[in-house]
Scaffold this active site. Structure first.
Site, short mmCIF file in Angstrom:
data_model
loop_
_atom_site.label_atom_id
_atom_site.label_comp_id
_atom_site.label_asym_id
_atom_site.label_seq_id
_atom_site.Cartn_x
_atom_site.Cartn_y
_atom_site.Cartn_z
N HIS A 87 0.82 -1.22 0.00
CA HIS A 87 0.00 0.00 0.00
C HIS A 87 0.86 1.27 0.00
O HIS A 87 0.65 2.17 -0.82
CB HIS A 87 -0.94 0.00 1.20
CG HIS A 87 -1.81 1.23 1.28
ND1 HIS A 87 -3.06 1.29 0.71
CD2 HIS A 87 -1.60 2.44 1.84
CE1 HIS A 87 -3.59 2.49 0.92
NE2 HIS A 87 -2.72 3.21 1.62
N GLU A 88 1.81 1.34 0.91
CA GLU A 88 2.60 2.57 1.00
C GLU A 88 3.46 2.78 -0.25
O GLU A 88 3.71 3.91 -0.65
CB GLU A 88 3.47 2.55 2.25
CG GLU A 88 2.70 2.43 3.56
CD GLU A 88 1.60 3.47 3.71
OE1 GLU A 88 1.67 4.55 3.11
OE2 GLU A 88 0.64 3.19 4.45
N HIS A 110 1.63 4.48 -3.08
CA HIS A 110 1.55 5.93 -2.98
C HIS A 110 2.67 6.65 -3.72
O HIS A 110 2.58 7.86 -3.96
CB HIS A 110 1.59 6.36 -1.52
CG HIS A 110 0.25 6.33 -0.85
ND1 HIS A 110 -0.83 7.03 -1.32
CD2 HIS A 110 -0.17 5.72 0.29
CE1 HIS A 110 -1.86 6.84 -0.52
NE2 HIS A 110 -1.49 6.05 0.45
N GLU A 152 -5.68 8.12 -2.06
CA GLU A 152 -6.03 6.89 -1.33
C GLU A 152 -6.86 5.89 -2.15
O GLU A 152 -6.69 4.68 -1.99
CB GLU A 152 -6.76 7.23 -0.03
CG GLU A 152 -5.94 8.08 0.93
CD GLU A 152 -4.64 7.43 1.36
OE1 GLU A 152 -4.44 6.22 1.10
OE2 GLU A 152 -3.79 8.12 1.93
N TYR A 210 -10.58 5.27 0.97
CA TYR A 210 -9.83 4.04 0.72
C TYR A 210 -10.68 3.05 -0.08
O TYR A 210 -10.51 2.89 -1.28
CB TYR A 210 -9.37 3.42 2.04
CG TYR A 210 -8.38 4.28 2.78
CD1 TYR A 210 -7.02 4.12 2.60
CD2 TYR A 210 -8.81 5.29 3.64
CE1 TYR A 210 -6.10 4.92 3.25
CE2 TYR A 210 -7.91 6.10 4.31
CZ TYR A 210 -6.56 5.92 4.12
OH TYR A 210 -5.66 6.72 4.75
#
Length: 549
Positions: free
Chosen positions: A339-340, A343, A362, A414
């Site tokens: 996930h990170e 980004h 997000e 999200y």
């Protein structure tokens, strides 16, 4: 049920959510922080040169920031706004090597107003040097609660960092704390620490200096970077080196973890290359080849710090060992790593000018989890995953927040956002086009700050579908489109309810190639043979359906 509620609350305050404590009333401080006002809108930040020296025992920091900036409008402006949150204090201030008299520096809460008699000229460049010191706000439960982190590692040694998305980088150093203005030429971060510690920053290590019994580590980013992404990591680190052959050549991979976690990291971080392969396929080349890719062990769960991803997921799969989709697929990969890192494309490469539009960060990043699952285990696994995340959707307030006051929308940015994108994908019925749109977004808005309108317009243009009502429905309301229908024999009568005006999104019938084209008005047509029994809408559309008698 209680466990499920706790999980939703926990995740809604996820790793990027320091401003999800929604306000109903706003103050002048909120406007000063969240708007590109008359004290900010005539100058553009080019570069930050930050130096910081923390005192672990006293929880105290001191340092300086040299802001290089350019005048963008030929206006007679005397006041410059600099953001620095209490209880931090501004010290000596110089503009182009000339010290500003303290009488010309006024504090108003978390803002300093600096008065100058400078005669500004358009396109002229200047340097504002700012000294700062104080005991910064200490994060109580990072990353959900932001600030400096003065922790101890498992061996009782100093372990320091910062988590400040939403709260803002001005919680520790003076800057123009407006998300729409990133330093065009990047930033340099120098950290002076005791010589038994190692300090990690964004980008590349460009210098090290001995200063008495301390060491200075100098890291530099040469690309634009969000202020909240400029982060120090200080601890007893060891480095694991690797490289990835990507779309733009060799990408350096560096993993900095606490010395006693090296073996765990070597095994867990094998997931990095498959993740990069998935994301480069769907989103385009990693956006920061110049700065490399790093995972840095942090004293908190994780955060998308550009080229230096904060990692604290205990070297295990899932989200702290949980599957946020309850599909089983979310335990097949490391949530924070995936996930990170997503980004880096949506959030760091493409950044919204106002945090009210954080759905762009997000929603696409949450959908990156689905795409990675699909690449590893197949398309139905990806579908299972994203559909499973619908249990986390609250539909409490709209996904778009309030502009100009540093206020996000719902935590639904999200997984409601991911399911909106999934619905869009299946509306297209063309994965090659969907891929071109995702890659095109990262190419067209490469290293830029954007508005939601730019993203919406681009997706409409590329898909050749007017998505106005689609985005109004999903982004600006809490309404879930509901198909009301009646079946008599082989005929279906149907309409949309719970919709915005003019919403007319078509939907596909499950296990069939038949499409329905509902509006707010009832219409009747024949169903294809075999679909009238157990009639359902294709599960990949985030809608509801209700059979009427």
């Amino acid at each position: 049920m209680k466990w499920f509620y706790i999980l939703i609350v926990f995740f809604s305050l996820t790793v990027d959510a320091q401003i999800l404590n929604h306000k109903k009333e706003f103050t002048r401080q909120d406007s000063l922080r969240g708007s590109n006002n008359e004290f900010r809108n005539w100058w553009n930040v080019l570069h930050y040169d930050i130096q910081v020296e923390p005192d672990f025992e006293k929880r105290f920091i001191k340092g300086k920031n040299a802001i290089q900036f350019e005048i963008t409008e030929n206006l007679s402006r005397e006041i410059i706004q600099i953001d620095l949150q209490e209880p931090m204090n501004l010290g000596k201030v110089k503009l182009d090597d000339v010290e500003i008299n303290s009488q010309n520096i006024r504090r108003e809460g978390n803002v300093y107003f600096i008065k100058t008699d400078k005669k500004w000229k358009t396109n002229s460049k200047h340097i504002l040097e700012l000294e700062f010191s104080g005991n910064p706000r200490v994060a109580v439960q990072p990353p959900w609660d932001g600030g400096w982190i003065f922790e101890q590692d498992a061996k009782g040694r100093p372990f320091m960092s910062v988590a400040c998305q939403g709260l803002g980088a001005s919680v520790w150093f003076p800057n123009k704390d407006y998300q729409g203005d990133e330093p065009d030429l990047g930033a340099k971060l120098s950290m002076i620490v005791p010589e038994d510690l190692i300090a990690i920053g964004n980008g590349k290590l460009v210098d090290m200096n001995q200063i008495d019994d301390k060491l200075e580590f100098v890291w530099e980013v040469k690309n634009p970077i969000n202020n909240y992404n400029i982060i120090p990591y200080i601890g007893h680190y060891t480095e694991i080196k690797d490289a990835y052959k990507g779309e733009k050549g060799e990408l350096s991979l560096n993993y900095w973890v606490l010395d006693y976690n090296r073996e765990k990291a070597e095994k867990q971080f094998e997931q990095t290359k498959p993740m990069l392969k998935s994301f480069e396929k769907w989103f385009g080349p990693y956006p920061f080849y110049e700065g490399g890719y790093k995972l840095v062990e942090a004293p908190h769960l994780g955060m998308e710090h550009q080229s230096a991803i904060a990692y604290g997921n205990h070297f295990e799969n899932g989200y702290l060992g949980r599957d946020l989709s309850s599909s089983g697929w979310g335990l097949k990969w490391d949530f924070i790593l995936v996930h990170e890192s997503g980004h880096e494309w949506f959030g760091n490469n493409i950044t919204t000018q106002d945090v009210a539009d954080m759905w762009v960060h997000e929603s696409f990043t949450a959908y990156s989890e689905t795409l990675h699952t699909q690449e590893l285990f197949g398309i139905e696994a990806g579908n299972d995953y994203v559909i499973g995340t619908r249990m986390n959707i609250l539909n409490d307030i709209p996904m778009i927040g309030i502009y100009g006051v540093n206020q996000e929308g719902s935590g639904d940015i999200y997984y409601k956002g991911a399911n909106m994108i999934h619905t869009f994908r299946h509306l297209l019925e063309d994965d090659d086009l969907f891929l071109r749109i995702l890659r095109g977004l990262n190419e067209k808005f490469y290293h830029q700050t954007v508005t939601t309108k730019q993203i919406e317009d681009y997706m409409s243009q590329m898909s050749k579908i007017d998505l106005t009502e689609f985005f109004n429905q999903y982004l600006r309301t809490t309404l879930v489109p509901t198909l009301e229908y009646k079946i008599k024999g082989d005929e279906i009568t149907y309409r949309w309810t719970n919709i915005v005006e003019k919403f007319d999104m078509p939907v596909k019938v499950a296990n069939s190639d038949q499409w329905l084209f509902p509006t707010a008005d009832w219409k009747t047509e024949k169903l294809k043979s075999g679909t009238e029994k157990g009639f359902k809408i294709d599960r990949n559309f985030y809608v509801k359906s209700v059979k009427k008698d």
